[in-house]
Design a protein around this motif. Structure first.
Motif, PDB file in Angstrom:
ATOM      1  N   MET A  11       0.929  -0.465   0.077  1.00 42.33           N
ATOM      2  CA  MET A  11       0.124  -0.136   0.184  1.00 42.33           C
ATOM      3  C   MET A  11       0.484   1.311  -0.351  1.00 42.33           C
ATOM      4  N   ASP A  12       0.482   2.074  -0.876  1.00 41.52           N
ATOM      5  CA  ASP A  12       1.130   3.428  -0.782  1.00 41.52           C
ATOM      6  C   ASP A  12      -0.293   4.336  -1.277  1.00 41.52           C
ATOM      7  N   PHE A  13      -0.892   4.697  -0.594  1.00 44.44           N
ATOM      8  CA  PHE A  13      -1.814   6.020  -0.903  1.00 44.44           C
ATOM      9  C   PHE A  13      -1.348   6.851  -0.885  1.00 44.44           C
ATOM     10  N   ARG A  14       0.283   7.550  -0.869  1.00 47.31           N
ATOM     11  CA  ARG A  14       0.359   9.095  -1.658  1.00 47.31           C
ATOM     12  C   ARG A  14       0.042   9.171  -3.184  1.00 47.31           C
ATOM     13  N   LEU A  15       0.151   9.884  -3.973  1.00 45.20           N
ATOM     14  CA  LEU A  15      -0.123   9.960  -5.170  1.00 45.20           C
ATOM     15  C   LEU A  15       1.468  10.163  -5.358  1.00 45.20           C
TER      16      LEU A  15
END
Lengths: 294, 382
Positions: free
Chosen positions: A1-5
Motif C-alpha cells: 500500500m502506498d496511498f500517496r499520489l
C-alpha cells in the motif's frame, strides 16, 4: 500500500493547480489540455488515465470553482463515448427538473427515478430560463413531457450515476479546501482587538474543523476513486458535500460583515456548494445507498 | 494512490492470518475487567506468543529488537489482529507504543539493552507518569520535583490518570529538574521502578464504575541517574518523540473495530425494529461513511509517515474526527436499543467509556489548537 499520489499524479495536480491559479482557463483551453478526454483510451485519442487522475483534476476544478458542464462532458466521453457538451441531470424527488446552461449543451444525460438513463438531445428539450441563485451557473427548467431519448444500458446507467457522483464529490472536496484557504488567509490579516482574528481560539477552532472536514472528504474521494466501490462513492459524496457546504458557510462567518457582501465573492463558494450538493447524488440518496450496504 | 497490498505485504498478511488462525483458539478465556493481575498475566502471555512468533514490536527498528516492518506492514498487523479478534495490546500499551519507542530513539546502548527486550517479551509492564492534577493539557506545567543527590534523583510529587499503574513494573516519568528555567526547559525523563520505596498507587474509579487508571504519590523516591533518558532538562523534547508515536497508528485498531461496530449495530437495529426508522437508518449510514473514511485517513497518514519517517500533524485531524465519531456511534447505539440504554450492558459500557475519547491523549480542544497552529499556521494569541 502506498496511498500517496504517484509522481505523475502529483505533477498532474500541481500543473493544473498552477494553471488555474494564474488565470481562469476557458472551455476551449480545458478541452485542449484534455480534461474531458482523461479516461478515453489512448487509441481513441484520449489520455487513457483512470478515475484517480480524474478526481485529482476535478478537485482542482472545484478549488477554482470552474463553471460549465464539466462532470457530464467528461462522463459522457468516458462512459458513453459521446463527444460534445453534456450534463448529468437526475429527476429530483421534489421540485422542477433544472438543467444548468442548457443552450450550450449537446446532450442531457437524464437519470430517471427508476435509475434508468436516457440520453436526450439538448435541442429537443422544452425548457425556459429560471432565475438561478448561483450567478455563474444559469439554470433552465424542463417543461412538459420529457422526450424519451435513447435509453442506455443498465451498466452504463450505473456507471454514469456513480462517476458523476464521485467527480462532483471531487469538485466539492476542492471547493472545501478553497474555503479553508480563503478563511485562513482572511483570519491572518484581519485585525480586531489589536491582533489578527486568527489568533483567537474561537476562530482557530472554526478553521480547524473546516480543515478536518476537508481532509476527511479528500481521502474519502481518493479512496473511492481507487476502489470504485459504490458505498464508498456515496460516502465520499456525503462527506465532500458536508465539507463544502459547511466550509463555505464557516468561510462566510470568518469574513464577518464582508462575507455578506456581493463584492467579497465568498457567497459564490456557498452558492456553488449548494448547487453541487444536489448534483450527482444528494444527501438522502447517498445515505440510502450506504444503508443498503449495512 | 495504491491501496492494495504489494506482493511482500500480501505475503506478510497471509502468514499472519495463518498464525492467528492457529494461535487464537489456543488462548485461555479473557479475564474479568476488574481482575488486574489476571489482565496483566493474560496481556503479557499474549505478548510472549507474539515475541516467539516474531511479531513483537512489529514496527520497532531491528536494532531495537523489533521486526523492522514498514508502516504499511504495521498497519496490516493492527488490522488483521483486530479483525481476527486477537487480544488488545492492553497492559503492554505504554511499553510497546510510548516508552519503548522513546528508549529506542533516545536511549544509550545500555538502556536499550536493559529496557527493550523485557518489553518485547512481555516480561515487564510500563505505565506513564506524565499528567499531574495541575498539569493536564498544559503538560509542561508539571511540578513533580527531582533533586540530584549523588548518583540518584530524589523525586517528590504526584501523577494522575496513570493506566495500568497497579500492575506496572516501570513508569516513564516526567519530572522538573530546573524550577528556574522556562517551563519546557526544566523537565527530565526518568524510568522509575514502581516497587521503589516511596511510590504509592491509589486506583481511581471512573464514571463507568471501573478502575482503569490510578493516582501516583511519590515521596522521596530514589531513581538512579543511569535511568535518565537523554540529558537533564531535555525531557520535553524526549517526550515529544513519544507523543508523536501516540498520534501515529495508535488508534488504527480501534478504527477497524469501529467499522465492525457500525455493522453490528445495523444488525441489532434490523433485529430490534429500529431499522424501520428512516432517520436512524440514515444516521447509521452516515456513521458507515465516517468510519470508512477514517480508515482511509489512517491509510493516508501511514503512507505519509512511511515517506517522511515520522507521523505528521495529520494524526490530529484523525484523532479529532475519530473520537467525536466514536461518541456519536454509541449515542446512536443508545437510540437503537431504546430503554436498554439505561441498563448496564455492553453498549452502555462502551458509551460510558467513550466519554473519555475526546479528553484522553490530547483533548479535542488541544487537537484543534494543533491543527490551527501547526497545519493552518494561524498565529498564537496574546
Amino acid at each position: 500500500m502506498d496511498f500517496r499520489l504517484t509522481e505523475d499524479q502529483g505533477r498532474l495536480r500541481d500543473g493544473l493547480r498552477q494553471a488555474l491559479t494564474d488565470r481562469r482557463l476557458d472551455w476551449e483551453e480545458l478541452t485542449g489540455i484534455g480534461v474531458f478526454q482523461l479516461r478515453v483510451p489512448e487509441q481513441d485519442g484520449g489520455l487513457g488515465l483512470g478515475l484517480p487522475e480524474a478526481v485529482l483534476v476535478f478537485e482542482e476544478a472545484g478549488r477554482a470553482v470552474l463553471s460549465g458542464p464539466l462532470v457530464g462532458t467528461e462522463v459522457a466521453a468516458a462512459v458513453l463515448g459521446l463527444g460534445g457538451r453534456a450534463e448529468v441531470v437526475r429527476v429530483p424527488a421534489r421540485g422542477p427538473v433544472l438543467v444548468p446552461e442548457l443552450p450550450g449543451l449537446d446532450h442531457v444525460l437524464l437519470l430517471r427515478p427508476d435509475d434508468s438513463l436516457a440520453v436526450l438531445p439538448a435541442a429537443a428539450c422544452d425548457a425556459s430560463p429560471a432565475p438561478a441563485v448561483d450567478p455563474d451557473r444559469p439554470l433552465w427548467r424542463l417543461e412538459g413531457d420529457l422526450p424519451p431519448g435513447e435509453r442506455a444500458s443498465a451498466p452504463q446507467a450505473r456507471r454514469v450515476a456513480a462517476d458523476a457522483t464521485l467527480l462532483t464529490a471531487a469538485l466539492q472536496s476542492g471547493l472545501a479546501a478553497r474555503a479553508v484557504a480563503e478563511a485562513v488567509a482572511y483570519a491572518r490579516t484581519r485585525e480586531q482587538f489589536g491582533q489578527p482574528i486568527g489568533a483567537f481560539q474561537a476562530v482557530q477552532h472554526l478553521c480547524a474543523d473546516m480543515l478536518a472536514r476537508a481532509e476527511l472528504a479528500r481521502v474519502a474521494v481518493y479512496a473511492a476513486a481507487v476502489s470504485g466501490d459504490p458505498g464508498e462513492i456515496a460516502g465520499a459524496k456525503l462527506l465532500a458535500d458536508e465539507a463544502a457546504v459547511r466550509g463555505a458557510r464557516d468561510c462566510l462567518q470568518v469574513h464577518g460583515g464582508m462575507g455578506f457582501t456581493w463584492e467579497a465573492r465568498v457567497h459564490r463558494l456557498l452558492k456553488r456548494a449548494w448547487a453541487w450538493e444536489q448534483a450527482g447524488a444528494d444527501r438522502d440518496r447517498c445515505l440510502d445507498a450506504l444503508a443498503t450496504h449495512l | 494512490m495504491q491501496l492494495s497490498d504489494t506482493p511482500a505485504e500480501a505475503d506478510f498478511r497471509r502468514r499472519l492470518r495463518e498464525w492467528l488462525g492457529k494461535t487464537l483458539p489456543e488462548l485461555p478465556p479473557a479475564p474479568e475487567p476488574a481482575d488486574w493481575p489476571g489482565r496483566r498475566a493474560y496481556d503479557t502471555a499474549w505478548q510472549r506468543r507474539l515475541f516467539d512468533a516474531g511479531y513483537a514490536g512489529v514496527h520497532w527498528p531491528v536494532d531495537a529488537g523489533g521486526r523492522g516492518a514498514t508502516p504499511s506492514e504495521h498497519l496490516i498487523f493492527l488490522e488483521e489482529t483486530e479483525l481476527a479478534g486477537a487480544p488488545y495490546v492492553g497492559a503492554n500499551f505504554v511499553g510497546l507504543l510510548h516508552a519503548g519507542p522513546t528508549v529506542a530513539a533516545e536511549g544509550t546502548p545500555e538502556q536499550r539493552a536493559r529496557f527493550l527486550p523485557p518489553i518485547l517479551r512481555g516480561d515487564e509492564v510500563w505505565c506513564q507518569g506524565f499528567s499531574e492534577p495541575d498539569a493536564g493539557s498544559d503538560l509542561a506545567a508539571l511540578r513533580t520535583r527531582a533533586v540530584r543527590d549523588g548518583d540518584a534523583y530524589v523525586v517528590t510529587g504526584g501523577k494522575i490518570w496513570t493506566s495500568h499503574a497497579e500492575v506496572a513494573d516501570w513508569c516513564e516519568l516526567l519530572v522538573r529538574t530546573d524550577p528556574q528555567a522556562p517551563k519546557h526547559r526544566g523537565i527530565t525523563w526518568l524510568a522509575m521502578r514502581m516497587d521503589a520505596p516511596g511510590v504509592t498507587v491509589r486506583p481511581l474509579r471512573t464514571l463507568a464504575g471501573t478502575t482503569e487508571f490510578a493516582e501516583l504519590f511519590l515521596d522521596e523516591v530514589r531513581v538512579p541517574v543511569g535511568d535518565r533518558l537523554g540529558a537533564e532538562n531535555d525531557g520535553w523534547r524526549v517526550t515529544m518523540v513519544t507523543l508523536s508515536f501516540e498520534r501515529g497508528t495508535a488508534f488504527a485498531s480501534e478504527a477497524v473495530a469501529c467499522r465492525r461496530e457500525v455493522r453490528r449495530l445495523a444488525r441489532a437495529a434490523r433485529a430490534g425494529g429500529a431499522w424501520d426508522d428512516l432517520e436512524l437508518r440514515r444516521e447509521l449510514a452516515s456513521l458507515e461513511a465516517e468510519f470508512t473514511a477514517l480508515w482511509r485517513l489512517v491509510q493516508w497518514n501511514v503512507s505519509e509517515a512511511a515517506a517522511r519517517g515520522v507521523p505528521g500533524a495529520g494524526g490530529s485531524v484523525f484523532k479529532l474526527r475519530f473520537s467525536e465519531a466514536r461518541q456519536r456511534l454509541y449515542d446512536t447505539a443508545a437510540r437503537v436499543v431504546g430503554t436498554e440504554a439505561l441498563l448496564d450492558g455492553p453498549w452502555t459500557a462502551q458509551r460510558l467509556q467513550g466519554l473519555s475519547y475526546t479528553i484522553a491523549a490530547g483533548t479535542s480542544q488541544i487537537q484543534r489548537n494543533i491543527v490551527a497552529r501547526r497545519i493552518l499556521g494561524l498565529p498564537k494569541g496574546r
